[in-house]
Design a protein around this motif. Structure first.
Motif, PDB file in Angstrom:
ATOM      1  N   PRO A  22      -9.074 -15.322   3.969  1.00  0.00           N
ATOM      2  CA  PRO A  22      -7.709 -15.058   3.503  1.00  0.00           C
ATOM      3  C   PRO A  22      -6.960 -14.029   4.344  1.00  0.00           C
ATOM      4  O   PRO A  22      -7.536 -13.066   4.820  1.00  0.00           O
ATOM      5  CB  PRO A  22      -7.909 -14.555   2.074  1.00  0.00           C
ATOM      6  CG  PRO A  22      -9.320 -14.126   1.986  1.00  0.00           C
ATOM      7  CD  PRO A  22     -10.096 -14.831   3.043  1.00  0.00           C
ATOM      8  N   GLN A  23      -5.672 -14.293   4.508  1.00  0.00           N
ATOM      9  CA  GLN A  23      -4.777 -13.365   5.204  1.00  0.00           C
ATOM     10  C   GLN A  23      -3.950 -12.631   4.141  1.00  0.00           C
ATOM     11  O   GLN A  23      -3.598 -13.211   3.130  1.00  0.00           O
ATOM     12  CB  GLN A  23      -3.828 -14.138   6.122  1.00  0.00           C
ATOM     13  CG  GLN A  23      -4.501 -15.108   7.064  1.00  0.00           C
ATOM     14  CD  GLN A  23      -5.501 -14.425   7.972  1.00  0.00           C
ATOM     15  OE1 GLN A  23      -5.200 -13.390   8.555  1.00  0.00           O
ATOM     16  NE2 GLN A  23      -6.703 -14.989   8.087  1.00  0.00           N
ATOM     17  N   PRO A  24      -3.638 -11.350   4.375  1.00  0.00           N
ATOM     18  CA  PRO A  24      -2.732 -10.678   3.431  1.00  0.00           C
ATOM     19  C   PRO A  24      -1.353 -11.329   3.493  1.00  0.00           C
ATOM     20  O   PRO A  24      -0.874 -11.646   4.572  1.00  0.00           O
ATOM     21  CB  PRO A  24      -2.692  -9.227   3.911  1.00  0.00           C
ATOM     22  CG  PRO A  24      -3.301  -9.216   5.261  1.00  0.00           C
ATOM     23  CD  PRO A  24      -4.069 -10.481   5.458  1.00  0.00           C
ATOM     24  N   ILE A  25      -0.758 -11.544   2.342  1.00  0.00           N
ATOM     25  CA  ILE A  25       0.556 -12.179   2.266  1.00  0.00           C
ATOM     26  C   ILE A  25       1.503 -11.200   1.587  1.00  0.00           C
ATOM     27  O   ILE A  25       1.164 -10.615   0.563  1.00  0.00           O
ATOM     28  CB  ILE A  25       0.476 -13.482   1.444  1.00  0.00           C
ATOM     29  CG1 ILE A  25      -0.406 -14.500   2.168  1.00  0.00           C
ATOM     30  CG2 ILE A  25       1.863 -14.077   1.202  1.00  0.00           C
ATOM     31  CD1 ILE A  25      -0.887 -15.610   1.266  1.00  0.00           C
TER      32      ILE A  25
ATOM     33  N   ARG B  91       3.610 -21.578   5.462  1.00  0.00           N
ATOM     34  CA  ARG B  91       2.401 -21.428   4.633  1.00  0.00           C
ATOM     35  C   ARG B  91       2.444 -22.421   3.471  1.00  0.00           C
ATOM     36  O   ARG B  91       3.202 -22.238   2.534  1.00  0.00           O
ATOM     37  CB  ARG B  91       2.298 -19.989   4.114  1.00  0.00           C
ATOM     38  CG  ARG B  91       2.044 -18.978   5.245  1.00  0.00           C
ATOM     39  CD  ARG B  91       1.966 -17.581   4.676  1.00  0.00           C
ATOM     40  NE  ARG B  91       1.969 -16.559   5.704  1.00  0.00           N
ATOM     41  CZ  ARG B  91       0.889 -15.878   6.101  1.00  0.00           C
ATOM     42  NH1 ARG B  91      -0.281 -16.126   5.577  1.00  0.00           N
ATOM     43  NH2 ARG B  91       0.997 -14.938   7.022  1.00  0.00           N
ATOM     44  N   PHE B  92       1.626 -23.444   3.589  1.00  0.00           N
ATOM     45  CA  PHE B  92       1.577 -24.565   2.646  1.00  0.00           C
ATOM     46  C   PHE B  92       2.927 -25.267   2.542  1.00  0.00           C
ATOM     47  O   PHE B  92       3.583 -25.278   1.504  1.00  0.00           O
ATOM     48  CB  PHE B  92       1.113 -24.103   1.255  1.00  0.00           C
ATOM     49  CG  PHE B  92       0.590 -25.237   0.366  1.00  0.00           C
ATOM     50  CD1 PHE B  92       0.895 -26.576   0.609  1.00  0.00           C
ATOM     51  CD2 PHE B  92      -0.206 -24.939  -0.732  1.00  0.00           C
ATOM     52  CE1 PHE B  92       0.414 -27.594  -0.207  1.00  0.00           C
ATOM     53  CE2 PHE B  92      -0.704 -25.948  -1.565  1.00  0.00           C
ATOM     54  CZ  PHE B  92      -0.381 -27.277  -1.303  1.00  0.00           C
TER      55      PHE B  92
ATOM     56  N   THR C  80       5.109 -23.453  -0.317  1.00  0.00           N
ATOM     57  CA  THR C  80       4.506 -23.165  -1.620  1.00  0.00           C
ATOM     58  C   THR C  80       3.911 -21.762  -1.738  1.00  0.00           C
ATOM     59  O   THR C  80       4.239 -21.019  -2.662  1.00  0.00           O
ATOM     60  CB  THR C  80       3.439 -24.229  -1.953  1.00  0.00           C
ATOM     61  OG1 THR C  80       4.090 -25.507  -1.985  1.00  0.00           O
ATOM     62  CG2 THR C  80       2.796 -23.982  -3.300  1.00  0.00           C
ATOM     63  N   THR C  81       3.038 -21.391  -0.812  1.00  0.00           N
ATOM     64  CA  THR C  81       2.355 -20.098  -0.904  1.00  0.00           C
ATOM     65  C   THR C  81       3.339 -18.925  -0.901  1.00  0.00           C
ATOM     66  O   THR C  81       3.099 -17.901  -1.537  1.00  0.00           O
ATOM     67  CB  THR C  81       1.345 -19.939   0.257  1.00  0.00           C
ATOM     68  OG1 THR C  81       0.431 -21.033   0.191  1.00  0.00           O
ATOM     69  CG2 THR C  81       0.567 -18.647   0.167  1.00  0.00           C
ATOM     70  N   MET C  82       4.457 -19.085  -0.209  1.00  0.00           N
ATOM     71  CA  MET C  82       5.445 -18.005  -0.085  1.00  0.00           C
ATOM     72  C   MET C  82       6.527 -18.067  -1.167  1.00  0.00           C
ATOM     73  O   MET C  82       7.450 -17.248  -1.171  1.00  0.00           O
ATOM     74  CB  MET C  82       6.099 -18.042   1.304  1.00  0.00           C
ATOM     75  CG  MET C  82       5.128 -17.873   2.468  1.00  0.00           C
ATOM     76  SD  MET C  82       4.099 -16.396   2.326  1.00  0.00           S
ATOM     77  CE  MET C  82       5.317 -15.121   2.570  1.00  0.00           C
ATOM     78  N   ALA C  83       6.448 -19.059  -2.052  1.00  0.00           N
ATOM     79  CA  ALA C  83       7.416 -19.207  -3.157  1.00  0.00           C
ATOM     80  C   ALA C  83       8.862 -19.223  -2.639  1.00  0.00           C
ATOM     81  O   ALA C  83       9.732 -18.502  -3.112  1.00  0.00           O
ATOM     82  CB  ALA C  83       7.229 -18.097  -4.202  1.00  0.00           C
ATOM     83  N   ARG C  84       9.094 -20.076  -1.623  1.00  0.00           N
ATOM     84  CA  ARG C  84      10.445 -20.137  -1.063  1.00  0.00           C
ATOM     85  C   ARG C  84      10.726 -21.520  -0.457  1.00  0.00           C
ATOM     86  O   ARG C  84       9.817 -22.344  -0.303  1.00  0.00           O
ATOM     87  CB  ARG C  84      10.622 -19.048  -0.002  1.00  0.00           C
ATOM     88  CG  ARG C  84       9.741 -19.212   1.222  1.00  0.00           C
ATOM     89  CD  ARG C  84       9.801 -17.965   2.106  1.00  0.00           C
ATOM     90  NE  ARG C  84       8.988 -18.113   3.313  1.00  0.00           N
ATOM     91  CZ  ARG C  84       8.675 -17.103   4.120  1.00  0.00           C
ATOM     92  NH1 ARG C  84       9.089 -15.871   3.846  1.00  0.00           N
ATOM     93  NH2 ARG C  84       7.945 -17.314   5.199  1.00  0.00           N
TER      94      ARG C  84
ATOM     95  N   SER D  57      -2.101 -11.308  -3.587  1.00  0.00           N
ATOM     96  CA  SER D  57      -1.506 -11.630  -2.286  1.00  0.00           C
ATOM     97  C   SER D  57      -1.878 -10.665  -1.157  1.00  0.00           C
ATOM     98  O   SER D  57      -2.156 -11.096  -0.048  1.00  0.00           O
ATOM     99  CB  SER D  57       0.017 -11.738  -2.404  1.00  0.00           C
ATOM    100  OG  SER D  57       0.563 -10.495  -2.782  1.00  0.00           O
ATOM    101  N   GLU D  58      -1.899  -9.365  -1.458  1.00  0.00           N
ATOM    102  CA  GLU D  58      -2.219  -8.413  -0.384  1.00  0.00           C
ATOM    103  C   GLU D  58      -3.640  -7.856  -0.500  1.00  0.00           C
ATOM    104  O   GLU D  58      -3.945  -6.802   0.054  1.00  0.00           O
ATOM    105  CB  GLU D  58      -1.177  -7.284  -0.369  1.00  0.00           C
ATOM    106  CG  GLU D  58       0.194  -7.805   0.031  1.00  0.00           C
ATOM    107  CD  GLU D  58       1.177  -6.713   0.405  1.00  0.00           C
ATOM    108  OE1 GLU D  58       0.730  -5.617   0.778  1.00  0.00           O
ATOM    109  OE2 GLU D  58       2.395  -6.963   0.324  1.00  0.00           O
TER     110      GLU D  58
END
Length: 385
Positions: free
Chosen positions: A37-40, A226-227, A245-249, A305-306
């Protein structure tokens, strides 16, 4: 005597706890983690107030064809005949209430996680200018299907490398009115559809692609998403919206006009994880979300996420199925204006009637609600909400 025995108990208890904790930590360190996983970085979720105020409007929907189909992810209509792709790899039509299989891209057996790559999984579905169906199968690629004869024609195969990248999770598509261009997403070059939770949690990125039905060329238009999930051409066909999707945007990519080849943000920091996006009759867009980021409230996605190390621990110890059970069920459909502002929102907290919503397809005053795992299609009368 009692203080002595309580001391003995305490020492015994602590010794036992330590003897269990140390090996558990050791095992956790040694266990392989399936994801890296990467921090988002996400902004604080928007407040669920005003247009986004929670309600139970989605519960006014009726469930249709319950237990006669599973996972009708995306829905289209030709006249009053509905078409959808289901979890058992079939493309089906629903005419006069009767379900019939039109085609299948993969082959049986179907029904388990292991079978999915050969069974196939039709996701995004669209109607072309000649009333053929364009289908994005997560495992096989882009296909054109004749709904009358059931004949299938491969357009883009996942076996073909695109600019050196493997297509592992073909997801959604949108087609120009003349049928010349198909814009589609590959959600991951690493993870398959059956591992979508790994993809969300890992935060790896992929892109938006374009297929030209005349030259048969495939081009990568955007990378680093991201997704990337649902896609929709604007009514004027000057840009394509891509759900990240992952970034909710939602991102916007310009396909014609002065801005051609450029990209910008259409909607940022959404109240949930957007899946598919479709046109609304008012000139805007319907966006479906099956997981929300409650505010006020606790958002698991935002909390993790982070913190990649917590994600690693979770996926070392638990299966995707188990983790899914911890994600609160909540269905949310929002209508966006043509400029991306929120017009209205329909909710089903706890997914009582509408669960695991993936798409909202508007037809004849109704919203037909697709789902990636529910055994029914929901239909909402827009006059009742």
């Amino acid at each position: 005597g009692s203080t002595y025995s309580s001391k003995v108990f305490r020492v015994t208890f602590l010794t036992l706890a330590a003897s269990l904790t140390v090996p558990l930590l050791g095992v956790t360190v040694l266990l392989d983690c399936p994801i890296d996983p990467q921090p988002i970085s996400l902004k604080e979720p928007p407040l669920l107030t005003g247009v986004l105020e929670p309600n139970i409007k989605l519960r006014k929907a009726e469930r249709l064809w319950e237990n006669q189909l599973v996972g009708p992810e995306s829905i289209v209509n030709i006249g009053d005949v509905l078409f959808t792709g289901t979890a058992d790899g079939k493309i089906i039509k629903i005419e006069d209430g009767e379900i019939q299989t039109v085609a299948r891209i993969g082959h049986g057996p179907c029904g388990t996680r292991e079978d999915e790559p050969t069974c196939g999984r039709p996701l995004g579905i669209r109607v072309g200018p000649n009333n053929t169906l364009f289908v994005a199968d997560a495992y096989y690629g882009l296909y054109e299907v004749n709904p009358g004869t059931g004949e299938t024609k491969m357009l883009v195969s996942t076996k073909t490398l695109i600019e050196g990248q493997k297509l592992s999770f073909v997801n959604d598509l949108t087609v120009t009115r003349d049928g010349r261009k198909i814009y589609f997403t590959d959600s991951s070059s690493k993870w398959q559809r059956r591992d979508y939770l790994f993809l969300i949690m890992e935060g790896t990125d992929d892109g938006l692609l374009e297929y030209d039905t005349v030259t048969k060329e495939v081009k990568v238009l955007m990378v680093g998403l991201r997704f990337p999930n649902g896609v929709q051409l604007s009514p004027a066909e000057d840009f394509v919206l891509v759900q990240e999707t992952t970034m909710a945007r939602i991102r916007r990519y310009y396909v014609s006009g002065l801005m051609k080849g450029g990209a910008d943000m259409f909607v940022e920091n959404m109240p949930g994880l957007p899946d598919n996006i479709r046109l609304s009759s008012s000139g805007g867009y319907w966006v479906a979300m099956s997981a929300v980021r409650p505010n006020p409230g606790f958002s698991l996605l935002d909390f993790l996420s982070e913190k990649p190390w917590i994600k690693r621990m979770i996926f070392k110890l638990l299966s995707q199925e188990t983790v899914t059970k911890f994600v609160p069920k909540y269905s949310l459909v929002v209508e966006l204006s043509e400029t991306g502002s929120y017009r209205r929102s329909f909710h089903d907290p706890n997914g009582v009637t509408v669960a695991y919503v993936s798409e909202a397809h508007e037809h004849n005053g109704y919203l037909y609600l697709g789902s990636f795992r529910s055994p029914f299609i929901c239909r909402l009368n827009l006059q009742h909400v």
